[in-house]
Write an enzyme that holds these catalytic residues in place. Structure first.
Site, PDB file in Angstrom:
ATOM      1  N   ARG A 242       0.876  -1.168   0.000  1.00 39.99           N
ATOM      2  CA  ARG A 242       0.000   0.000   0.000  1.00 39.99           C
ATOM      3  C   ARG A 242       0.915   1.220   0.000  1.00 39.99           C
ATOM      4  O   ARG A 242       1.794   1.344   0.847  1.00 39.99           O
ATOM      5  CB  ARG A 242      -0.903  -0.015   1.234  1.00 39.99           C
ATOM      6  N   LEU A 243       0.724   2.111  -0.958  1.00 37.73           N
ATOM      7  CA  LEU A 243       1.598   3.263  -1.142  1.00 37.73           C
ATOM      8  C   LEU A 243       0.950   4.484  -0.519  1.00 37.73           C
ATOM      9  O   LEU A 243      -0.107   4.940  -0.959  1.00 37.73           O
ATOM     10  CB  LEU A 243       1.851   3.499  -2.630  1.00 37.73           C
ATOM     11  N   ASP A 244       1.600   5.042   0.483  1.00 37.19           N
ATOM     12  CA  ASP A 244       1.037   6.161   1.232  1.00 37.19           C
ATOM     13  C   ASP A 244       1.025   7.439   0.392  1.00 37.19           C
ATOM     14  O   ASP A 244       2.025   7.795  -0.240  1.00 37.19           O
ATOM     15  CB  ASP A 244       1.871   6.383   2.501  1.00 37.19           C
ATOM     16  N   HIS A 247      -0.373  11.193  -3.998  1.00 40.34           N
ATOM     17  CA  HIS A 247      -0.589  12.537  -4.541  1.00 40.34           C
ATOM     18  C   HIS A 247       0.506  13.504  -4.111  1.00 40.34           C
ATOM     19  O   HIS A 247       0.652  14.582  -4.697  1.00 40.34           O
ATOM     20  CB  HIS A 247      -1.958  13.074  -4.105  1.00 40.34           C
ATOM     21  N   GLU A 281      -2.871   5.077  -1.956  1.00 36.02           N
ATOM     22  CA  GLU A 281      -3.690   6.070  -1.280  1.00 36.02           C
ATOM     23  C   GLU A 281      -3.519   7.357  -2.081  1.00 36.02           C
ATOM     24  O   GLU A 281      -2.422   7.891  -2.182  1.00 36.02           O
ATOM     25  CB  GLU A 281      -3.241   6.310   0.157  1.00 36.02           C
ATOM     26  N   ASP A 307     -13.960   8.853  -0.990  1.00 35.61           N
ATOM     27  CA  ASP A 307     -15.294   9.374  -1.284  1.00 35.61           C
ATOM     28  C   ASP A 307     -16.365   8.445  -0.724  1.00 35.61           C
ATOM     29  O   ASP A 307     -17.373   8.895  -0.164  1.00 35.61           O
ATOM     30  CB  ASP A 307     -15.489   9.535  -2.793  1.00 35.61           C
ATOM     31  N   PHE A 308     -16.171   7.131  -0.894  1.00 36.48           N
ATOM     32  CA  PHE A 308     -17.149   6.188  -0.340  1.00 36.48           C
ATOM     33  C   PHE A 308     -17.180   6.292   1.177  1.00 36.48           C
ATOM     34  O   PHE A 308     -18.248   6.304   1.793  1.00 36.48           O
ATOM     35  CB  PHE A 308     -16.812   4.761  -0.769  1.00 36.48           C
ATOM     36  N   HIS A 309     -16.002   6.357   1.791  1.00 40.39           N
ATOM     37  CA  HIS A 309     -15.966   6.485   3.253  1.00 40.39           C
ATOM     38  C   HIS A 309     -16.722   7.716   3.703  1.00 40.39           C
ATOM     39  O   HIS A 309     -17.548   7.653   4.623  1.00 40.39           O
ATOM     40  CB  HIS A 309     -14.530   6.580   3.758  1.00 40.39           C
TER      41      HIS A 309
END
Length: 582
Positions: A242-244, A247, A281, A307-309
């Protein structure tokens, strides 16, 4: 063994190995690399001195026995004996479980966490997603201020401890994903700038100077981070990364760093003969993040879907401050749109940002599983002022609704540790910086941040207080007590339904949603499943066609009746299921 280090600006470099100093030779090609072959056994301590300066840890250190600022130690990865052959487990059809090693158990070690893996296998998840395990100052912390991205935090158990944890997970049939941080390094113990141009002042991140991905010397910097990612996948038999905060990776080059990374991971996967994957992410809502490279995308396999969260959180709680404001005008319609389109912000105006945000996904071409769906994460819990979890703020019925939409909805589900039994322990922001001035800066900065949102300083936990970490440790005894045990059974039931009935790989276009804003009801159909939730205060009927077969219902719900705050999952009739791509 060969010792080598990239130090392009140094006039001389010396290796300090077990107390003995030896000069290193520069690469004749003038590439900035220095090399020396010397006899060394596993555990031997070493470091590098640049231009007669102090001895520094190896930037590519595989082990830091005394913490980030101490000497490095030699690791022999070939010496580890693996007990469980592992063919790999890819992301298709996966259910992830995010956990923090330091608070998953009171002991806060890999060994103690491995002792709880049977619970996760019984729960029905497919992968454990570890929060960062690279070395950071002190004993306890979140891990996002690590400074040695090739090594493993010693208090957790070091390299051998991580290997034993992964091996144990594989023995339970669980894949392992590791959260890695390429966008910045922590402030304490970061000696990389002394070796070379690892950072640039041309860009800035919320954490300081940006990593140099596109300036002079950036070829080596990019290789440094790609190499660390490949090393973890290869040497520790991980299944994915998982890449923090991708952006925050500022990169103006034609070949983006993420394209380079995903290409390298694909090559390693072919070499090892097992699937490997990358999860981003990203705050950009950019479809190119997970578009295949052959279609000119960056080639990552999935991304978190905040967005879903946010839509789900607002629908459940009614919160409307900060970034939740964009989702609060018509919560059920917003949730419906996010379920069908993936992104809520898809080129639309965001009042929180004061501008348009995102681009739309191609619904027919985009597998819904490329987006991770969740009701809680370490970010969404820990970055609240007091680290309060979602479930304690809800009654059991609403918690059951949230679980149904996450676990039997269209996206790849992810749980945050303890969520499955409605853990009441908070998960707060904690640090263990030995340097007093840095500890005070963190303490003051945290309180100042939340004071701007109306919190008093006394209400914000002190990150440096050991009690803050202690409060954040899971209380495993809750899982066996009412009402937590009832919620845990509901999670197990939903995961069994998903595993049995929901075909992986269906596109976003296979999702349909009906909702009633006033009644606060919503039904989402994806493949052969329909999930109906009643978030309102009146009895409702689920919006499912005749012949739908009830598979699971939360407490109080019946076949075709949903009492207030309840959920049910149905198997759609074959003709209806075909309409939704199954």
């Amino acid at each position: 063994m060969l010792f080598e280090v990239w130090a392009p600006n140094a006039g001389n470099v010396e290796l300090r190995l077990d107390g003995r100093t030896r000069p290193m030779e520069p690469d004749p090609a003038g590439s900035g690399w220095w090399r020396l072959t010397a006899a060394a056994t596993a555990g031997a301590r070493y470091g590098f001195a640049l231009d007669d300066g102090p001895v520094l840890p190896d930037p590519r250190s595989r082990r830091q026995p005394d913490g980030p600022e101490g000497p490095s130690a030699v690791v022999d990865h070939t010496a580890h004996r693996w007990h469980h052959p592992w063919p790999g487990r890819d992301l298709t059809g996966a259910v992830l479980y995010e956990l923090h090693v330091g608070t998953f158990t009171e002991e806060g070690t890999f060994a103690a966490a491995a002792g709880r893996l049977g619970h996760l296998a019984d729960l029905g998840v497919s992968h454990v997603q570890l929060m960062p395990v690279c070395p950071f100052p002190g004993t306890h912390g979140w891990g996002y201020d690590g400074v040695a991205p090739w090594a493993v935090h010693e208090p957790y158990g070091g390299p051998d401890g991580l290997k034993e944890f992964v091996d144990a997970a594989h023995g339970h049939g669980l894949g392992v994903v590791l959260d890695v941080v390429h966008n910045h390094l922590g402030p304490s113990g970061n000696r990389l700038p002394e070796f070379g141009p690892y950072f640039t002042d041309r860009y800035h991140t919320p954490w300081g100077s940006a990593v140099n991905l596109d300036g002079p010397g950036s070829d080596e910097v990019r290789d440094y981070f790609v190499g660390s990612a490949l090393a973890f996948l290869r040497d520790y038999r991980l299944d994915g990364l998982r890449l923090d905060a991708v952006h925050a990776l500022a990169d103006s080059r034609a070949e983006h760093f993420l394209f380079q990374l995903s290409s390298a991971v694909a090559e390693l996967s072919a070499e090892l003969g097992r699937p490997l994957f990358l999860i981003a992410e990203s705050d950009r809502n950019d479809p190119l993040t997970c578009t295949p490279r052959e279609l000119n995308g960056l080639g990552l396999d999935a991304q978190w879907n905040d967005d879903f969260h946010h839509a789900l959180h607002v629908a459940l709680t009614g919160e409307s401050h900060g970034y939740y404001a964009d989702f609060a005008r018509a919560p059920l319609a917003t949730l419906a749109r996010t379920l069908t389109d993936g992104f809520f912000h898809a080129g639309t105006y965001s009042a929180f940002r004061g501008r348009r945000h995102g681009r739309p996904l191609d619904r027919p071409a985009t597998p819904a599983g490329r987006l991770l769906g969740y009701a809680q994460t370490h970010d969404q819990v820990g970055n609240r002022a007091t680290g309060d979890r979602l479930t304690p703020a809800l009654d059991l019925g609403l918690a059951a609704c949230a679980a149904a939409l996450v676990l039997c909805g269209p996206f790849t589900p992810m749980l945050f540790m303890g969520e499955e039994w409605g853990a009441t322990t908070p998960w707060q922001y904690f640090t263990d910086h030995p340097a007093p001035e840095l500890a005070e800066a963190v303490r003051v900065g945290r309180r100042r941040e939340f004071a701007a949102h109306g919190w008093s300083a006394d209400a914000v936990p002190d990150p440096q207080d050991p009690a803050t970490r202690a409060r954040s440790v899971l209380d495993w005894s809750e899982a066996t007590r009412a009402p937590h045990a009832e919620l845990l059974d509901w999670y197990r039931t939903l995961l069994a339904v998903r595993r049995t009935h929901l075909a992986p790989g269906l596109p976003l276009a296979a999702t349909r949603v009906d909702h009633d804003e006033e009644a606060r009801t919503l039904t989402v159909r994806h493949g052969v499943l329909a999930v109906s939730v009643n978030l309102g205060e009146r009895i409702a009927s689920p919006a499912v066609p005749p012949g739908a077969l009830p598979l699971a219902a939360s407490a109080g719900a019946e076949a075709m009746t949903l009492p207030p705050r309840s959920a049910a999952v149905f198997l759609l009739p074959p003709d209806e299921a075909r309409k939704h791509g199954s």
